[in-house]
Design an enzyme around this catalytic site. Sequence first.
Site, PDB file in Angstrom:
ATOM      1  CB  SER A  15      52.095 -40.041  14.723  1.00 50.66           C
ATOM      2  OG  SER A  15      52.425 -39.543  13.447  1.00 50.66           O
ATOM      3  CD  GLU A  17      59.441 -34.932  14.907  1.00 53.73           C
ATOM      4  OE1 GLU A  17      59.139 -35.685  13.955  1.00 53.73           O
ATOM      5  OE2 GLU A  17      60.273 -34.024  14.816  1.00 53.73           O
ATOM      6  CG  ASP A 109      70.196 -31.109   9.741  1.00 48.49           C
ATOM      7  OD1 ASP A 109      70.169 -31.400   8.533  1.00 48.49           O
ATOM      8  OD2 ASP A 109      69.187 -30.776  10.392  1.00 48.49           O
ATOM      9  CG  PHE A 219      61.352 -24.318  12.067  1.00 45.01           C
ATOM     10  CD1 PHE A 219      62.527 -24.328  12.803  1.00 45.01           C
ATOM     11  CD2 PHE A 219      60.171 -24.617  12.711  1.00 45.01           C
ATOM     12  CE1 PHE A 219      62.517 -24.628  14.150  1.00 45.01           C
ATOM     13  CE2 PHE A 219      60.152 -24.924  14.046  1.00 45.01           C
ATOM     14  CZ  PHE A 219      61.326 -24.918  14.767  1.00 45.01           C
ATOM     15  CG  HIS A 269      54.913 -37.355  12.231  1.00 41.07           C
ATOM     16  ND1 HIS A 269      54.844 -38.230  13.296  1.00 41.07           N
ATOM     17  CD2 HIS A 269      56.075 -36.667  12.402  1.00 41.07           C
ATOM     18  CE1 HIS A 269      55.918 -38.088  14.067  1.00 41.07           C
ATOM     19  NE2 HIS A 269      56.679 -37.141  13.551  1.00 41.07           N
TER      20      HIS A 269
END
Length: 290
Positions: A15, A17, A109, A219, A269
């Site tokens: 998958s 995103e 967040d 990140f 994912h």
Amino acid sequence: MKIRNRLNPSNPCFSFEFFPPKTPEGTTNLLKTLEELAPLEPGFVSVTYGAGGSTRDKTLDLVARIKRETGIEAMAHLTCVGHTREELRELLGRLADAKVENVLALRGDPPQGQTTYEPVEGGFRYASELVRFIREEDFNFCLGGACYPEGHVETASRDEDLRRLKEKVDAGLDFVITQLFFDNAFYFDFVERARRIGINVPIVPGIMPITNFEQVQRFTRLCGATVPMRLGLQMERVKDQPEAVVQLGVAHATVQCMELLSRGVPGIHFYTLNKSPATRMIVSALRARS
Ligand code: FAD
């Protein structure tokens, strides 16, 4: 199609995103990216939910459009940030009206400028409250949630975080997707500990191919994922050669995925950051292997 029916270790699904683009050109590019990825037969794609502002509506629109125009199953992310329960009910109703069947239920967040998360009055403090709400309101979504092999950044300990995850799953999740990680040992250890305390839903590993080392450092600082020392050193050596960074990132993610698949994950994912080449290379290699 409900995603829970696609998560199967004997036929794992891939998958992808995406985040909702801010401009019409961005949307055109994203639909092109989707076209490029479609031949890889993704089990589903998902669209993130912004921290606020206009992209939030775009998540709903984009998910509905992907489902309608591409035939690919699409999941909407939804967060509690800035929303009352009435607003969330309305948003969920719009998703149901658009025949969206899958939702990733998140807390979100803290908004920019805030260091800790505070719900708005009449809103939710934790994702588990949103999950419970969706179940109590009788929406018929297949529900996913987030989980953190290395522990969520705000948690006091990994065990505490796992206990909170168990509460969230028990509130009504069908599956969870992990935060990105670069060292599979964290994932395997996490799954083992989760199973031991009775978390039995599929745990889908989230993988982000590194295509820009500085971006990944940013990140990982935010989400707390560890870059293994060896990979970090290799990246340092090639950081001024963009193509070499991508090649190394693709190679590392491919090796990660091969091991995950060989040990029976229900799916993988990919955090694509709206770019297809790296993900395409990895998934093509994985498909060639099977
Ligand atoms: P929660 O499950 O509520 O957990 C948050 C913290 O609270 C954790 O430290 C947990 O241990 C703790 N906690 C939970 N319940 C309790 C309790 N009852 N008492 C005390 N402590 C508790 N963010 C976006 O803004 N948009 C997105 O689209 C998005 N997509 C994501 C997709 C994935 C796969 C992942 C892994 C993350 C995503 N995020 C997204 C980031 C996510 O919103 C943040 O990580 C956020 O800080 C936590 O969200 P959560 O749903 O995991 O929260």
